[in-house]
Every structure is written in structure tokens, then in C-alpha cells.
Enzyme design. Structure first.
Site, mmCIF file in Angstrom:
data_model
loop_
_atom_site.group_PDB
_atom_site.id
_atom_site.type_symbol
_atom_site.label_atom_id
_atom_site.label_comp_id
_atom_site.label_asym_id
_atom_site.label_seq_id
_atom_site.Cartn_x
_atom_site.Cartn_y
_atom_site.Cartn_z
ATOM 1 N N THR A 141 0.851 -1.183 0.000
ATOM 2 C CA THR A 141 0.000 0.000 0.000
ATOM 3 C C THR A 141 0.888 1.235 0.000
ATOM 4 O O THR A 141 1.943 1.265 0.653
ATOM 5 C CB THR A 141 -1.009 -0.020 1.178
ATOM 6 O OG1 THR A 141 -1.810 1.174 1.087
ATOM 7 C CG2 THR A 141 -0.329 -0.067 2.539
ATOM 8 N N GLU A 142 0.491 2.237 -0.758
ATOM 9 C CA GLU A 142 1.326 3.409 -1.009
ATOM 10 C C GLU A 142 1.806 4.083 0.268
ATOM 11 O O GLU A 142 2.867 4.704 0.291
ATOM 12 C CB GLU A 142 0.545 4.463 -1.833
ATOM 13 C CG GLU A 142 0.204 4.048 -3.238
ATOM 14 C CD GLU A 142 -1.194 3.494 -3.338
ATOM 15 O OE1 GLU A 142 -1.510 2.528 -2.600
ATOM 16 O OE2 GLU A 142 -1.966 4.017 -4.148
#
Lengths: 244, 221, 221, 244
Positions: free
Chosen positions: B46-47
Site C-alpha cells: 500500500t502506497e
């Protein structure tokens, strides 16, 4: 050397009108709610600072933290990647009314521009945004047959940061995904002010576990039980407590 | 009859190989993680700086410092790692992710994707999409085949502002699985109940054939 | 009579303020750390990824994973931090260091420094010097005033390949302390036993005056 | 997913002639001596790999590790910042005889080029080397009144890395200043092979303490008591043990 600060009011005392202020966090995680609220307190008392350019991944949620800073009328421009949230009404209304300027930056480019500001790299090339509206006006160069967009560094006068542990030298750790933009912003601001859950003695943080070395930090203030934006919003909180 | 978002996510999950590093876009694509075939272990990125996180915690057990890019709570798993945003996007931009699965407003037969702006009105928001489309080795889209008004979302050329140029290689739609090869849509799978002509009429560009078209069969979910 | 390297290092140490972040070049400049005036706490940075390290360990107590840029063993202190090379040079290039003190083959009145190559013969080696000279807020040089052959090292223009252009602002030599201001050498301190003319004759560019010249007095070391 | 490898020979089996190989370490600290020696073993047995381009901060010391790799005649080109050491004779003789090519890169630029390779940044600007011989032939651009040199990313076919703890997913920690170039090279190589002192179960490394997340690692081999180059050299060691 002692970078600890006695209280939140002292911590935010150096932020002046029209400064560029980086504010850490991704959504509510890693957002320095207490530092932001201390800045709002100063504005309520003195009318300053205002006209701020704020760098954050988002644009606030509900009526606390960054959203409250915008709602107080202190922010002239926002540089962010994603000005949407569960309750974005504060930013949305001002933006659609033309009362706040927006510079939209892809998230990875935003992170890299901030790192570049901290690392003395005035410009770099990225494939991100090539061929899109967000690349308009930016130099394009082809390397090894592929087109890249030139992006510029991003620096700030001040960064407001949330960390977990900190020592008087400014060494910091973060808590899980609350790390996000915080270590990068520490690097890119002339003055980095950090709220930590606990100030510890130098050496209590394992040298291997230091995420932000103290060289990037100018002030550390202890906020023992920091609020989570998500919890505040679920409780319907507003800041200042006496709503407009 | 069309696939639900969960069914589209199930179909997309079948293409994720064991050991793949995967980023799932905010919203419906996040559901892909739930449908990993048994025996395969994908690792989700996830970013906002987590690799190898686990599923959502029960309500009330959330830790709001442990969230995904959609700001939803996730959990730790053995082997989870945290890192800052520049390292996170080094993973993305540096070509270290195997797959990104994103939502779409429009996809063109050129592989162009539009998924961040519906035009000059409203508040634009791009997030990490523009980085993902030029970073992951394989960029797939999960989308309803048509808009709520029944208009095609798969087009010859996008009409909305682009997220990326020539980046999408597969579309998991509510009605079909379509590859993008050499600037053309190539139909790979479609709902068995749907004729080719009916699917074509819902699609804004020619659906080419390159070998047999399989039945798109998914479980009830 | 001239200052020993230890005495030059002592003099350089007097200018380091409390709380300064300092990088000391390989060799004689490393000695500066030993002469911190009482009551001042400087924090030393080494390119290979340590901030706030301590002095050398006793012989036999070395840990070869705990070394400085000169590959000499150092020690931990409370508050030491480790980081990788890109973060280390982010500190350098990003302007976060207050002072770098380097050795020199030649220094020009323009502030140009030559300290990495003695010309086309031999093996060139640059290390972190070129980064330091454009990164630290203040770049000082510690050097014998003349070469072993008695030739000036302080010149109008460098003759050897440059490390950096216009970067040095102060020279701690074996005979004097000289600032570089507006493209000129400005004499600040000289050995009391040495006449201005004698110092000038050892110097390859004009020594300007801007106020009184102090006696360069250092302890026996 | 299991990235662990059974032995050193397997670990280096994929390195072929003419490849670019990044080798971690700063001097001896963080140098993957056992991986390098396994590669030499293969060369002694098979005549391959040779013609390698090696990226390392230094050029070896004495007659072990990188120096031994060069001495064996496997290295055609070296990209480094500081080809000097206490005993640099192996590199120096070959360099002065024109038998090995040298690309000299300032240390911070070397680190940033490697990071850029790992981060998908094909080029960036740095003040470092401006106006010097090492900037010759490189584009120069002025930003905000100051001149900067354009530098390009650096990638490798393979990286040989020394870490401290590792798990089957490839998550790594390092030991003190042995970290140096290692985490960057993990990012920049198509295949990253790591020797660790101990393989642990996933989760044994605190998620906050992971320095290299597993996504950057392809293979992990356990070498329980790794040699230190400095100790080997003080003992006058040579590799292979039967010197030429």
C-alpha cells in the site's frame, strides 16, 4: 544540545505569515493534530499566521487538524495529491469558491519532490504524469527510449511532524504506517518541529532503529496521548471547540 | 446479468501468481485480496508504506496508524514491513511491483487510462494512480463495462483527462476479460449468456479476437 | 616553527560551535574531534552512515562494522544513529551539515579546492569530497601552508584538478588562519614569530588585510 | 514464498559473463566476502563469470573479497568512488597496466545514482562535481541561480549483499555501519542475492526495524559467522587459498 521544547505554543511560535509549511501524515495517521491545533490557537489569539502554503498528502477530513486549519482561513494554497476524504467539505467548499489555491501532485512525485528538497537535488525525472494534464508546462526528456517529466524539489520553511519516540538530539521513531511522509518532510524543512508521544534519553532509541536522525530536526515537544483524527471525526469533534 | 464487484475481484485474483507483489487501488479493487486462490501467497503493497499487511480487523479493533491507501484499517502479518513514502514509491516507480489493479472511468484500446478526473468541475484528486500506472510491471483495470448511464467505458480514445498513456494491458469488466495488445482490445473471456454482438454494442471500440473466447465463469459471491 | 597537524586541528576545533553537525575529512582533519572546547557538544557525521559516533576504541576492541570514512574504528555514544549511504549524502548535499573540514593539495583565492587528484599519473580517488564541498554550509581546509618541497599551496588559481569551485571559506594552515572573501585571501591570524612579508613569500597569492591580524597561538600538543 | 537458498554456490550460480554486479560494503564493513569467494570458486572451476562490471565504493584491500575477484581476472570495469585502501596493490597494478577500466564517481553521486536506479528515476541533478573533470561531458542546468550536473541512474544485473538478519520473504536488517550501500544496491539490481548471519522466521524482525523490505530481494543464504575483510587482511589471508 537540547532540542526539546517546553510546550506546543512555543513549538509553533516561529511560523509566520505566508510561510510554506509541510504537515506530516497520510489521512489521520501521522498527522500532528496537537501542533496544528496550537497553530490555530495562535491565529485565534493574534490573527497570525495566515496566507500559509501547506504541503500534505490530503486536504483534511471533518473539522479538526488540517481541515480546521483550512476552516480557520489560515491556508492560501495547498500542495497535495488527494484532496478527498470521508468528510472533505471544508476544503471542497473553499476550493469551489476559489478561496484556496490547489497544486495537485501525484503522490509518488510529491514524496520524491520532498525528498529531493531534503537531499539537495533540485530536479529529477519521473515517468509519472507523462502525457497527462499534470505534466503540462514541465520539461520532458527521453532516456533510453522512454519519455520522462522533469520535476522540481519541494522545500518548506517549517515542517510539523508527528513521531513516536524522540530524544533531545532530535532522533525519532514512528509508529507503524504513521511514518509515511513524516521522515521526508523532516529533511525538507528549514525548521522541523516534532510532536512525540514520549521524550526519551539519548541512547534509549537503538541506533539501528532511528528512522529520522537528529540532524533533520530542530525542535521536539512531548504530547503524551496524541489524538487520532479518525477518532475525533467519529466523535464529531470540531476545532476550535467553540465553532464559528 | 453482470458480475458484481466481488465477482470481478475474484476473477482478477485468479491471475495473481504465487509470490507476486500487488497493489490494489482504493475501492472495489481492494476486494481482490480476499479471493487469493488457495496455495498462493501474494504480498500486498500500500502506497502509505506497508508491505505484506493482512486483512481488515474486526470493527472496534482498528488501529488508525495501521491503515491502507484507502484509509481503511488493516492488520499485521508475520513479515510485514513499514517504510516511508519515498521508499514506497521507489517500489512503485522502480518496477518492483508485479501487478497493480485499479479502477477506471475510461480505458482506451491504446492502453490509455482515465481514472482521476471527471473534468474541470469538482475537486480533482490523483493520489498514487499516476505513479502506479507507470511503475507496476502489469497494470490491470477492474471496472463496470458501462457507466451508470449505460455508456461504454472501453473506448477508442479516452475523453476524460488521462492518468497514463499506454499503460493498461488487461481489463476485468463486469461482462468480460479483455486484453490490450498492440493498440487493440482483444476479447479473452465473456459471460456465457452474452453474445459477442451484445458485448460489442456495449463497447466503444472494436473487440478483436485472437483465438477462442472462454466463458467468464465465477462463483456466486 | 610551524603548527603540527594536532595544533592545526586544535585551532580548527575552536571555531566549531555548540550543537554543530560536523564532517571531518580522512586523515589529519579527523583529529579535530579530539579538541572540542569544554562545554561544547558537536555531533560528527561520517559518510558511511553514522551520526554522533564516539572516539576510537582501544586497540583490540575494534568492531569493523563500526568504522568511519577513513575505515578507522569508532565507538557508539548515546544518541548515535545509523543510516544508509543515500540518506548520509542527503545530509551532505541537502545542506544539513554545519561544517566540513577537509585536507587540500591546493586552495585558490577564489575558494576553489583541489584535493583529490595529483594529475593523470597514479590512481584517482575522490570519495565524498566533491559532495562535501558543495553540501556543508561552511567548508574549511586544514593544510600545511606549503608543500614538502616548500612550494605554496595557497594560490591565485589551482593547477591540479578541482574538487570544487568557490567552496572554501577558511583555511587553517600550519602558519596562519586565512579567510576567503570575495575572491581574495584575507589574513586573520598568523604565528607571532612570523612577519607578514615572510608569510606572504610562502603564499602564492596576495594576502589582504581587513582589520587587525591576531596572533595564532595554540597549546603545545 | 521462500527466497532462502541452500548454499553459496547456488546463490551465485546466476551470474554470467559481462554482467554488471553491485557489491555492497564500504571498505570491509558490509562486504559480502563469502558470496564473492563463492563466485571466485565458480570461476576457478569453470572459467566463468568474467568480464564483469563491478559497482562498489572501493577497489578492494589486500588479497581477499573484491581484491581477490579483481586478482582472479574476473573484473573488466570498476565503478567506484575511492579505489584506495591500506593495501590497494591488486587494483593499482591492473589499473596502471591498463588491464581494468575505472569509472570514478563521487561517493554521494554514486549512492544517489544507485538509489535512482532502484527508484525509477532515470536522471537527477546534483551540485556535486560541477566545474570539475568528473563533470566533463555531462549536461549542466541552472536552477535558482546555481549550476547543477545531470547524473544518470545506475542499475545492475545482480547485487551481492551482506545483511545481518533475513527471513524467507527477503526482509533484512544490517549491522551498524555495515548498512552503507547495501540497502540501495538491493533496490537497483534485477537479482539481489543476500548473505545473512541468520535466517529467522517471518515476524521475528520487528516490522519497524526492517531496513530492506523483501520486495527488493530475490535470494537469501545463511552464512552464520561471516568473515570481516579487515580481520582477514590483518592475518595476511589470500583467496583462493592456493595463490597464483
Amino acid at each position: 544540545m537540547d532540542k526539546t521544547l517546553p510546550d506546543l505554543a512555543t513549538a509553533v511560535a516561529g511560523i509566520r505569515d505566508d510561510m510554506t509549511v509541510m504537515i506530516g501524515g497520510f489521512g489521520g495517521s501521522g498527522a500532528p493534530i496537537e501542533l496544528i491545533h496550537a497553530l490555530i490557537d495562535r491565529f485565534v489569539a493574534t490573527g497570525h499566521p495566515r496566507g500559509l502554503t501547506v504541503v500534505n498528502n490530503n486536504a483534511g477530513n471533518g473539522h479538526v487538524g488540517l481541515a480546521a486549519l483550512i476552516e480557520a482561513g489560515m491556508v492560501a494554497k495547498l500542495i497535495c495529491s488527494f484532496p478527498r476524504s470521508a468528510d472533505p467539505v471544508v476544503f471542497t467548499e473553499r476550493y469551489l469558491a476559489g478561496k484556496i489555491e490547489l497544486e495537485l501532485v501525484p503522490q509518488g512525485t510529491l514524496a520524491e519532490r520532498i525528498r529531493a528538497g531534503g537531499a539537495g537535488i533540485p530536479a529529477f525525472y519521473t515517468p509519472t504524469s507523462y502525457g497527462t494534464d499534470l505534466a503540462k508546462g514541465k520539461p520532458v526528456e527521453v532516456f533510453e527510449g522512454r519519455a520522462y517529466v522533469q520535476e522540481r524539489w519541494l522545500k518548506a520553511d517549517c515542517a510539523l511532524i508527528k513521531a513516536h519516540l524522540g530524544d533531545r538530539l532530535g532522533n525519532l521513531t514512528y509508529r507503524m504506517a504513521a511514518r509515511n511522509f513524516n521522515p521526508l518532510m523532516c529533511m525538507a524543512a528549514a525548521t522541523t518541529i516534532v510532536q512525540v508521544s514520549r521524550i526519551v534519553a539519548p541512547g534509549e532509541i537503538d541506533p539501528e532503529a532511528v528512522i529520522t536522525p537528529g540532524i533533520f530536526v530542530q525542535g521536539v515537544v512531548e504530547v503524551p496521548d496524541p489524538a487520532q483524527e479518525e477518532d475525533l471525526n467519529r466523535a464529531g469533534a470540531r476545532y476550535p471547540l467553540v465553532a464559528a | 446479468m453482470k458480475l458484481s464487484p466481488a465477482q470481478m475481484a475474484w476473477r482478477a485474483a485468479q491471475d495473481i501468481t504465487d509470490g507476486a507483489y500487488v497493489n490494489l487501488g482504493i475501492g472495489f479493487p481492494e476486494m481482490v485480496a480476499k479471493f487469493q486462490p488457495p496455495g498462493r501467497e501474494a504480498i500486498f503493497h500500500t502506497e502509505n508504506g506497508i508491505l505484506g499487511f493482512g486483512e481488515a480487523p474486526p470493527a472496534g479493533a482498528e488501529d488508525w496508524d495501521l491503515i491502507n491507501a484507502g484509509k481503511k484499517a488493516v492488520t499485521l502479518k508475520p513479515g510485514t514491513a513499514f517504510f516511508h513514502h519515498a521508499d514506497s514509491f521507489a517500489m512503485v516507480r522502480g518496477g518492483h511491483l508485479d501487478v497493480a489493479i485499479l479502477g477506471a472511468y475510461e480505458v482506451a484500446e491504446t492502453g490509455d487510462l482515465a481514472n482521476w478526473s471527471t473534468g474541470p468541475k469538482g475537486v480533482p484528486a490523483v493520489g498514487g494512480a499516476m505513479d502506479l500506472v507507470h511503475g507496476a510491471r502489469r497494470v490491470a483495470v477492474m471496472t463496470d463495462h458501462v457507466t451508470k448511464d449505460g455508456k461504454p467505458k472501453l473506448l477508442e480514445r479516452c475523453t476524460l483527462p488521462l492518468t497514463g498513456v499506454g499503460c493498461v494491458t488487461r481489463v476485468y469488466s463486469s461482462h468480460a476479460v479483455i486484453d490490450i495488445v498492440g493498440g487493440r482490445f482483444v476479447l479473452r473471456e465473456k459471460l456465457p449468456s452474452l453474445s459477442h454482438d451484445a458485448l460489442q454494442s456495449m463497447t466503444g471500440a472494436v473487440l478483436h479476437l485472437d483465438g477462442p473466447v472462454a466463458d467468464l465463469v465465477v462463483p456466486d459471491l
